[in-house]
Design an enzyme around this catalytic site. Structure first.
Site, short mmCIF file in Angstrom:
data_model
loop_
_atom_site.label_atom_id
_atom_site.label_comp_id
_atom_site.label_asym_id
_atom_site.label_seq_id
_atom_site.Cartn_x
_atom_site.Cartn_y
_atom_site.Cartn_z
N CYS A 175 0.83 -1.21 0.00
CA CYS A 175 0.00 0.00 0.00
C CYS A 175 0.86 1.26 0.00
O CYS A 175 1.82 1.37 0.77
CB CYS A 175 -0.89 -0.01 1.24
SG CYS A 175 -1.90 1.45 1.38
N CYS A 228 -0.81 5.77 7.14
CA CYS A 228 -2.22 5.50 7.41
C CYS A 228 -2.37 4.75 8.74
O CYS A 228 -1.58 3.86 9.05
CB CYS A 228 -2.79 4.67 6.27
SG CYS A 228 -4.51 4.24 6.51
N CYS A 285 -3.61 0.05 8.67
CA CYS A 285 -2.82 -1.19 8.75
C CYS A 285 -1.46 -0.88 9.37
O CYS A 285 -0.83 0.09 8.99
CB CYS A 285 -2.53 -1.74 7.36
SG CYS A 285 -3.95 -2.19 6.41
N CYS A 309 -7.84 1.41 -1.10
CA CYS A 309 -7.52 0.74 0.16
C CYS A 309 -7.42 -0.75 -0.12
O CYS A 309 -8.36 -1.35 -0.66
CB CYS A 309 -8.59 1.03 1.21
SG CYS A 309 -8.35 0.04 2.69
N GLN A 360 -20.26 -8.44 11.43
CA GLN A 360 -18.84 -8.82 11.42
C GLN A 360 -18.21 -8.31 10.12
O GLN A 360 -18.76 -8.55 9.05
CB GLN A 360 -18.72 -10.34 11.49
CG GLN A 360 -19.21 -10.94 12.80
CD GLN A 360 -18.20 -10.78 13.92
OE1 GLN A 360 -17.01 -10.55 13.69
NE2 GLN A 360 -18.67 -10.90 15.15
N TYR A 395 -23.65 -10.76 25.12
CA TYR A 395 -23.12 -9.73 24.22
C TYR A 395 -23.44 -10.17 22.77
O TYR A 395 -22.55 -10.33 21.95
CB TYR A 395 -21.62 -9.52 24.41
CG TYR A 395 -21.22 -9.32 25.85
CD1 TYR A 395 -21.24 -8.06 26.42
CD2 TYR A 395 -20.84 -10.41 26.65
CE1 TYR A 395 -20.89 -7.87 27.76
CE2 TYR A 395 -20.50 -10.23 27.98
CZ TYR A 395 -20.52 -8.96 28.53
OH TYR A 395 -20.17 -8.79 29.84
N GLU A 441 -28.01 -8.30 24.96
CA GLU A 441 -27.28 -7.28 24.22
C GLU A 441 -27.74 -5.89 24.66
O GLU A 441 -28.94 -5.63 24.74
CB GLU A 441 -27.53 -7.48 22.71
CG GLU A 441 -27.19 -6.33 21.80
CD GLU A 441 -25.73 -5.90 21.84
OE1 GLU A 441 -24.83 -6.76 21.84
OE2 GLU A 441 -25.50 -4.67 21.89
N ASP A 496 -19.22 -13.05 23.86
CA ASP A 496 -18.39 -12.32 22.89
C ASP A 496 -18.37 -10.85 23.31
O ASP A 496 -18.95 -9.99 22.64
CB ASP A 496 -18.99 -12.50 21.48
CG ASP A 496 -18.14 -11.87 20.38
OD1 ASP A 496 -17.04 -11.37 20.67
OD2 ASP A 496 -18.59 -11.88 19.22
N CYS A 538 -11.81 -10.30 21.60
CA CYS A 538 -11.01 -9.49 20.67
C CYS A 538 -9.89 -8.80 21.43
O CYS A 538 -9.28 -7.86 20.91
CB CYS A 538 -11.90 -8.47 19.95
SG CYS A 538 -12.81 -7.41 21.08
C1 LIG Z 1 -17.91 -8.09 19.95
S1 LIG Z 1 -19.55 -7.55 19.81
C2 LIG Z 1 -20.44 -9.03 19.70
C3 LIG Z 1 -20.93 -9.27 18.32
C4 LIG Z 1 -21.86 -10.42 18.13
N1 LIG Z 1 -21.27 -11.68 18.52
C5 LIG Z 1 -22.28 -10.47 16.66
O1 LIG Z 1 -21.69 -11.25 15.89
O2 LIG Z 1 -23.15 -9.67 16.30
C6 LIG Z 1 -19.87 -7.05 21.48
C7 LIG Z 1 -21.31 -6.62 21.72
O3 LIG Z 1 -21.46 -6.36 23.11
C8 LIG Z 1 -22.39 -5.31 23.27
N2 LIG Z 1 -22.20 -4.81 24.65
C9 LIG Z 1 -21.25 -3.97 25.12
N3 LIG Z 1 -21.36 -3.83 26.44
C10 LIG Z 1 -22.39 -4.61 26.84
C11 LIG Z 1 -22.99 -4.90 28.10
N4 LIG Z 1 -22.51 -4.36 29.23
N5 LIG Z 1 -24.02 -5.75 28.15
C12 LIG Z 1 -24.52 -6.30 26.99
N6 LIG Z 1 -24.00 -6.05 25.77
C13 LIG Z 1 -22.95 -5.24 25.70
C14 LIG Z 1 -22.04 -4.36 22.15
O4 LIG Z 1 -23.14 -3.52 21.84
C15 LIG Z 1 -21.70 -5.34 21.01
O5 LIG Z 1 -22.84 -5.59 20.22
#
Ligand SMILES: C[S@@+](CC[C@H](N)C(=O)[O-])C[C@H]1O[C@@H](n2cnc3c(N)ncnc32)[C@H](O)[C@@H]1O
Length: 455
Positions: A74, A80, A83, A162, A286, A315, A336, A384, A411
């Protein structure tokens, strides 16, 4: 030798990579983070910051390049902020990510006995993103559209191409710039509040080919922007949606308070794991479709579902994991905090004919204890969380729920290690961890961990 001072030029051997992707060099134990350094390089580097315990340096010249060093494809690499690892061979990037996961689990989590599976490499190290968000700024004599310069939030690079996005998305970016220039469109100015264009998000369903452009502007000027949308479709016939999101506030965010449809539908479709998802301008999805599918396959296998289990997806975002697991579970509860994401999850469930999921809005630390008070139990939990990991109250509620299997998708290896360390102290065993490379060329690290209840 005394501690290096700002301005010193030193010969250094880079022996490691730090979390953010900077090289690590040492002078008698004093650590210098060296931007642009690759493990194995011999470099001359200039010290730009010297704190008491560590410093920062930039590469002046590479005396002997590392065997892992490659030419970054790139033109914006190094400037930038997108990356940071293009100069490192993909094999070395994978090795670095695997090592970071191991180091965190051992050092922060105090964990020794577990199987670190080989990292799941991405089949496409470039061109893998299905969404890119660009900032629009006033250039010297015309609008510029691009990404922020590394560590300079006030500087935007006018990006022509990009490498993380597809040719279709690059064509849309180029056409938007051309349209903005040809039509003499104004760009928002934060100080005066005048001007129209602010951000542009480009999306493409990698499995459907449907593309979307979301223009974020300071005013609902449909009349000015509808012809821009037509111009975009003339260049890219697969353009299925152009929307205008209005953000009239000073806050520099690519999210609007009202949405106007400029062309086509208000969403595109993407398929993943045999399901179809509707993705609207403000939906989370995603960003690496191909690798997300493989990540979710690892999660599904870890759950060992027979069809009789009650599963909780903590989550749950827009419900991708819940909906994929619902096909092999008795019932799935998704929790969520974002109500918009919950609405998307409910719609996605409906569209796919899935009826055995309940999505609950709210924070895990509040909703999970309420569910448990109502007598809901889970055999398997998938979590997650965002980068910060679990809130302590959410983790305590999870430990009290005592699911047989717990699949943690993370993550951030540091918070994964912290939370897994806690769960192990509360009666779980860490079986295995599998890093999954969701974001090649960047230092971001994703990993799946399987924990089993032992006592
Ligand atoms: C890494 S993403 C998960 C994505 C999900 N697995 C998907 O594929 O759509 C983390 C999620 O946690 C939510 N989040 C953040 N803090 C939270 C909380 N205290 N309680 C519930 N959800 C929460 C965010 O809004 C986000 O959607």
């Amino acid at each position: 030798m005394a501690k290096p001072k700002r301005g010193d030029v030193l010969d250094l051997t880079i022996d490691d990579l730090a979390f953010g992707g900077e090289g690590v060099g040492r002078v008698q134990g004093y650590v210098l983070f060296v931007r642009g350094g690759v493990p194995g390089d011999r470099v001359r580097a200039r010290v730009v910051e010297a704190r008491s315990r560590f410093g920062r340096a930039v590469v002046e010249s590479i005396e002997t390049p590392s065997l892992d060093r490659v030419e970054a494809p790139c033109a914006y690499f190094g400037r930038c902020g997108g990356c940071r690892l293009q100069h490192l061979s993909y094999a070395a990037q994978l090795g670095f990510k695997e090592k970071q996961v191991r180091d965190c689990l051992e050092r922060i989590g105090g964990l020794g006995e577990f199987d670190l599976r080989p990292i799941l490499a991405a089949p496409e190290p470039y061109g893998y993103r299905n969404k890119m968000e660009f900032t629009i700024v006033r250039g010297a004599d015309a609008p510029e559209i691009g990404l922020h310069q590394a560590d300079r939030y006030d500087v935007v690079l006018d990006i022509e191409r990009c490498h993380l996005q597809s040719d279709t998305m690059n064509a849309l970016l180029a056409e938007l710039r051309a349209q903005a220039r040809a039509r003499g469109l104004s760009v928002y100015d934060q100080d005066s509040g005048a001007g129209l264009l602010r951000f542009a998000t480009v999306r493409e369903g990698r499995r459907t080919g449907e593309a979307m452009v979301n223009i974020v502007a300071a005013a609902p000027d449909v009349e000015t922007l509808a012809p821009v949308a037509e111009g975009l479709r003339a260049r890219v016939p697969a353009l299925a949606s152009v929307v205008l999101n209005v953000n009239a506030k000073k806050a520099s965010v690519a999210v609007g308070t009202e949405e106007h449809l400029l062309l086509g539908r208000d969403h595109i479709r993407e398929s993943l794991g045999g399901l179809t998802f509707q993705v609207s301008a403000s939906s989370f999805f995603q960003t690496n479709t191909v690798q997300a599918e493989r990540l979710f396959a690892v999660v599904e296998a870890a759950c060992e579902l027979s069809g009789t289990e009650t599963v909780m997806d903590l989550y749950s975002g827009t419900g991708a994991i819940s909906l994929l697991l619902a096909r092999r579970s008795r019932w799935v509860y998704g929790i969520e905090v974002s109500t918009a994401a919950v609405d998307d999850a409910l719609r996605n469930a409906r569209e796919n004919g899935i009826e055995n999921c309940t999505f609950l809005p709210g924070e895990v630390r509040h909703v999970l204890p309420t569910l448990m008070r109502d007598g809901v139990r889970a055999d398997v939990v998938v979590a997650d969380p965002p980068r910060a990991g679990f809130h302590p109250k959410a983790l305590n509620a999870l430990a009290a729920l005592r699911p047989t299997r717990l699949v943690y998708v993370s993550c951030n290896p540091s918070t994964l290690a912290r939370d897994v360390g806690d769960l192990v102290r509360q009666g779980y065993r860490l079986d295995w961890v599998e890093p999954v490379d969701m974001f090649p060329q960047t230092p971001h690290i994703e990993a799946v961990a399987l924990l089993r209840l032992v006592s």
